[in-house]
Enzyme design. Structure first.
Site, PDB file in Angstrom:
ATOM      1  N   ASN A 153       0.793  -1.235   0.000  1.00 34.14           N
ATOM      2  CA  ASN A 153       0.000   0.000   0.000  1.00 34.14           C
ATOM      3  C   ASN A 153       0.826   1.287   0.000  1.00 34.14           C
ATOM      4  OD1 ASN A 153       0.695  -0.563   2.691  1.00 34.14           O
ATOM      5  ND2 ASN A 153      -1.001   0.667   3.442  1.00 34.14           N
ATOM      6  N   GLU A 251       5.067  -4.251  12.071  1.00 32.75           N
ATOM      7  CA  GLU A 251       4.025  -3.215  12.091  1.00 32.75           C
ATOM      8  C   GLU A 251       2.882  -3.723  11.229  1.00 32.75           C
ATOM      9  OE1 GLU A 251       3.703  -0.772  14.079  1.00 32.75           O
ATOM     10  OE2 GLU A 251       5.720  -0.892  14.918  1.00 32.75           O
ATOM     11  N   CYS A 285      -2.896   1.579   6.776  1.00 31.50           N
ATOM     12  CA  CYS A 285      -2.986   0.923   8.087  1.00 31.50           C
ATOM     13  C   CYS A 285      -3.597   1.869   9.110  1.00 31.50           C
ATOM     14  CB  CYS A 285      -1.599   0.480   8.534  1.00 31.50           C
ATOM     15  SG  CYS A 285      -0.384   1.803   8.425  1.00 31.50           S
ATOM     16  N   GLU A 459       9.316   2.740  14.227  1.00 28.10           N
ATOM     17  CA  GLU A 459       9.891   3.121  12.937  1.00 28.10           C
ATOM     18  C   GLU A 459       9.851   4.643  12.825  1.00 28.10           C
ATOM     19  OE1 GLU A 459       7.642   0.193  10.151  1.00 28.10           O
ATOM     20  OE2 GLU A 459       9.799   0.004   9.794  1.00 28.10           O
TER      21      GLU A 459
HETATM   22  P1  NAP Z   1       0.666  -9.192   3.736  1.00 26.93           P
HETATM   23  O1  NAP Z   1      -0.185 -10.032   2.873  1.00 26.93           O
HETATM   24  O2  NAP Z   1       0.889  -9.624   5.137  1.00 26.93           O
HETATM   25  O3  NAP Z   1       2.055  -9.058   2.951  1.00 26.93           O
HETATM   26  C1  NAP Z   1       3.096  -8.229   3.432  1.00 26.93           C
HETATM   27  C2  NAP Z   1       4.416  -8.737   2.873  1.00 26.93           C
HETATM   28  O4  NAP Z   1       4.687 -10.031   3.429  1.00 26.93           O
HETATM   29  C3  NAP Z   1       4.407  -8.926   1.348  1.00 26.93           C
HETATM   30  O5  NAP Z   1       5.669  -8.605   0.838  1.00 26.93           O
HETATM   31  C4  NAP Z   1       4.127 -10.403   1.223  1.00 26.93           C
HETATM   32  O6  NAP Z   1       4.536 -10.945  -0.012  1.00 26.93           O
HETATM   33  C5  NAP Z   1       4.953 -10.957   2.374  1.00 26.93           C
HETATM   34  N1  NAP Z   1       4.587 -12.305   2.805  1.00 26.93           N
HETATM   35  C6  NAP Z   1       3.428 -12.964   2.581  1.00 26.93           C
HETATM   36  N2  NAP Z   1       3.495 -14.206   3.135  1.00 26.93           N
HETATM   37  C7  NAP Z   1       4.711 -14.313   3.727  1.00 26.93           C
HETATM   38  C8  NAP Z   1       5.371 -15.350   4.464  1.00 26.93           C
HETATM   39  N3  NAP Z   1       4.787 -16.525   4.716  1.00 26.93           N
HETATM   40  N4  NAP Z   1       6.611 -15.118   4.926  1.00 26.93           N
HETATM   41  C9  NAP Z   1       7.218 -13.922   4.710  1.00 26.93           C
HETATM   42  N5  NAP Z   1       6.644 -12.910   4.001  1.00 26.93           N
HETATM   43  C10 NAP Z   1       5.408 -13.102   3.518  1.00 26.93           C
HETATM   44  O7  NAP Z   1       0.124  -7.691   3.807  1.00 26.93           O
HETATM   45  P2  NAP Z   1      -0.352  -6.772   2.576  1.00 26.93           P
HETATM   46  O8  NAP Z   1      -1.671  -7.264   2.109  1.00 26.93           O
HETATM   47  O9  NAP Z   1       0.752  -6.597   1.594  1.00 26.93           O
HETATM   48  O10 NAP Z   1      -0.520  -5.357   3.306  1.00 26.93           O
HETATM   49  C11 NAP Z   1      -1.692  -4.963   3.947  1.00 26.93           C
HETATM   50  C12 NAP Z   1      -1.535  -5.040   5.448  1.00 26.93           C
HETATM   51  O11 NAP Z   1      -0.408  -4.276   5.851  1.00 26.93           O
HETATM   52  C13 NAP Z   1      -2.718  -4.450   6.205  1.00 26.93           C
HETATM   53  O12 NAP Z   1      -3.051  -5.273   7.297  1.00 26.93           O
HETATM   54  C14 NAP Z   1      -2.175  -3.110   6.694  1.00 26.93           C
HETATM   55  O13 NAP Z   1      -2.826  -2.587   7.834  1.00 26.93           O
HETATM   56  C15 NAP Z   1      -0.754  -3.452   6.966  1.00 26.93           C
HETATM   57  N6  NAP Z   1       0.077  -2.242   6.986  1.00 26.93           N
HETATM   58  C16 NAP Z   1       0.592  -1.812   8.173  1.00 26.93           C
HETATM   59  C17 NAP Z   1       1.361  -0.658   8.234  1.00 26.93           C
HETATM   60  C18 NAP Z   1       1.964  -0.183   9.526  1.00 26.93           C
HETATM   61  O14 NAP Z   1       2.935   0.575   9.490  1.00 26.93           O
HETATM   62  N7  NAP Z   1       1.426  -0.614  10.662  1.00 26.93           N
HETATM   63  C19 NAP Z   1       1.603   0.069   7.067  1.00 26.93           C
HETATM   64  C20 NAP Z   1       1.060  -0.390   5.872  1.00 26.93           C
HETATM   65  C21 NAP Z   1       0.305  -1.553   5.834  1.00 26.93           C
HETATM   66  P3  NAP Z   1       3.486 -11.038  -1.239  1.00 26.93           P
HETATM   67  O15 NAP Z   1       3.198  -9.665  -1.673  1.00 26.93           O
HETATM   68  O16 NAP Z   1       4.231 -11.810  -2.252  1.00 26.93           O
HETATM   69  O17 NAP Z   1       2.270 -11.745  -0.718  1.00 26.93           O
END
Ligand code: NAP
Length: 478
Positions: A153, A251, A285, A459
């Site tokens: 995102n 995070e 997020c 962070e």
């Molecule tokens: P995600 O599905 O958890 O993926 C995040 C990253 O992890 C991607 O690069 C993903 O690769 C990788 N990943 C997936 N499975 C993994 C595994 N088994 N082992 C290691 N890495 C793995 O999250 P998203 O859909 O990209 O992002 C949305 C989420 O991020 C929301 O919940 C949002 O709230 C959160 N977020 C939090 C913050 C904060 O600072 N708190 C900021 C932004 C977003 P792939 O892309 O290849 O699946």
């Protein structure tokens, strides 16, 4: 507007660009436009990247921190010179508006500049020693090879806010960007390489999280893992990393509440809620996804928010005047639509929105939301706001805190005492008074509490360096 040729994205391993196209990313606003061709890495690519990072570590660690910072500063200037192009790439791969994308690239530039300066400031302390003629001091040392795993995102801001403190502290890096957004990280890497980053200091492996991410997380050569993404993925990473005593920073998601009190101007409160809930297509997020309004303002607020929602029509982010881009992909759209159905089935009233054309989803506002409903409890990650009515500030604070998440939270009021009480009692990492729950300054610590974060390190800001360094204590007798 004509589409440009797809960007050829490759892995970056030991200073070489490698890997053949195995998949593609299409523009979410224009399904027929291929934005990038992407390789899909496997364990052998991760192995090669880790080896390159390990080999580069001694030289990078010995490079004086101000010289490391100077490379970040040069990269910032190079990225600034290409800002508009990088923003167009970001807009095309993620879908956010060009204004939002330009702001995000500018954020990356500013983060690089900020951490370039930290190269002059990373310091331990000098302490009085108990023995005579003894100097006692601490130094901050890099950890070694760190793995950075980032979500889709914020395709350039999040990679930069992890990478800049990691590099300036003297670590070498293997990065695994989100599969949906490979181009922005490549633009960042190109600027860093051109600025003089030595080969192997930054390595990038594209590919599925369950393959590339998993291989990184489980490799004993990785000293630390910084992850931003969903709770589900984060918990798995935490378990694997902690089991071998790697340092882990997570995070994750949010279910951020905005409290609106009776004294608030309903129009202003609605604009704050809409900015937080519909800006970035609700895919932040820190997005506002619950509003908790006291009954004296509730109805006027809901009317104003419905008008706001109708003004945030979705469109192609690259078209002039578009306020809200499309949802990032079909899978996220299905999630958003399924929550809109769930909200209706649970008995909440859909006041406006929720209809879509392809990936363009009209922002949705629900009223009559009860605390136990799934739309009040679970992260949706789309432009959907649920409004809950309460009798008092006391009740609003209890409901705001009644969440597994604790990332950001806000309040709209002119009552300073109420605002400060909320700031004290909100169980979140970031409190916003009369400002949208989204949007944070790069020089301030950022992170959540409860299930939003591992809670150990923040962070952004100068404290970001803490995750990427450890203290060594030195006694020097003379
Ligand atoms: P995600 O599905 O958890 O993926 C995040 C990253 O992890 C991607 O690069 C993903 O690769 C990788 N990943 C997936 N499975 C993994 C595994 N088994 N082992 C290691 N890495 C793995 O999250 P998203 O859909 O990209 O992002 C949305 C989420 O991020 C929301 O919940 C949002 O709230 C959160 N977020 C939090 C913050 C904060 O600072 N708190 C900021 C932004 C977003 P792939 O892309 O290849 O699946």
């Amino acid at each position: 507007m004509s589409a440009s040729a797809p960007v050829r994205v490759q892995h970056l391993i030991g200073g070489e660009w490698t890997g053949s196209p195995a998949g593609e990313r299409r523009n979410p606003a224009r399904g027929d436009e291929i934005v990038a061709e992407i390789p899909s890495g496997g364990p052998s690519d991760v192995d090669a990247a880790l080896q390159a990072a390990q080999e580069a570590f001694p030289g990078w660690r010995r490079t004086p921190a101000p010289a490391r910072g100077a490379i970040l500063m040069r990269a910032a200037e190079l990225l600034a010179a290409r800002r508009d192009e990088a923003a167009r790439d970001l807009c095309a791969e993620e879908g956010k508006t060009l204004t939002e994308a330009t702001g995000e690239v500018q954020r990356a530039i500013d983060i690089l500049r900020f951490f370039a300066g930290e190269g002059w400031r990373i310091a331990g302390e000098s302490l009085p020693a108990s023995l005579p003629s003894t100097h006692l001091y601490t130094v901050k040392e890099p950890l070694g090879v760190v793995a950075l795993i980032t979500p889709w995102n914020f395709p350039i801001a999040i990679p930069t806010w992890k990478l800049a403190p990691a590099l300036v502290s003297g670590n070498t890096v293997v990065m695994k960007p989100a599969t949906l957004v490979p181009v922005s990280v490549q633009n960042l890497a190109l600027a860093l390489l051109e600025a003089g980053l030595p080969p192997g200091v930054l390595n990038i492996v594209h590919g599925r999280g369950s393959v590339v991410g998993d291989a990184l997380v489980n490799d004993p050569r990785v000293a630390a893992i910084s992850f931003t993404g969903s709770v589900q993925t984060g918990l798995g990473i935490h378990a694997a990393g902690s089991a071998r005593l790697a340092r882990v920073q997570l995070e994750m998601g949010g279910k951020n509440a905005l409290v609106v009190l009776d004294d608030a101007d309903p129009e202003f409160a609605a604009s704050v809620a809409a900015q937080g809930g519909f800006g970035l297509t609700g895919q932040a997020c820190t997005a506002t996804s619950r509003v908790i309004a006291t009954r004296g303002v509730h109805d006027r607020f809901v009317e104003a928010l419905a008008r706001e929602a109708e003004a945030w029509r979705p469109g192609d982010g690259q078209a002039a005047g578009t306020r809200m881009g499309p949802v990032v992909d079909r899978s996220q759209l299905e999630t958003d639509l399924s929550y809109i159905d769930v909200g209706k089935q649970e008995g909440a009233e859909l006041v406006t929105g929720g209809d879509c054309d392809d990936l363009f989803l009209c922002p949705a506002v629900f009223t009559g939301v009860k605390p136990a409903m799934r739309i009040a409890r679970e992260e949706i990650f789309g432009p959907v706001i649920g409004v809950l009515a309460v009798d008092s500030l006391d009740e609003a604070i209890v409901l705001a805190n009644d969440s597994e998440f604790g990332l950001s939270g806000g309040i709209v009021t002119n009552d300073m005492r109420a605002a400060m009480r909320y700031a004290d009692e909100a169980e979140v990492g970031v409190v916003k008074i009369n400002r949208a729950t989204t949007g944070v300054d790069l020089n301030a610590p950022f992170g959540g509490v409860k299930s939003s974060s591992s809670g150990t390190y923040r962070e952004q800001g100068n404290v970001a360096v803490d995750f990427y360094t450890r203290l060594k204590t030195v006694y020097l007798g003379t």
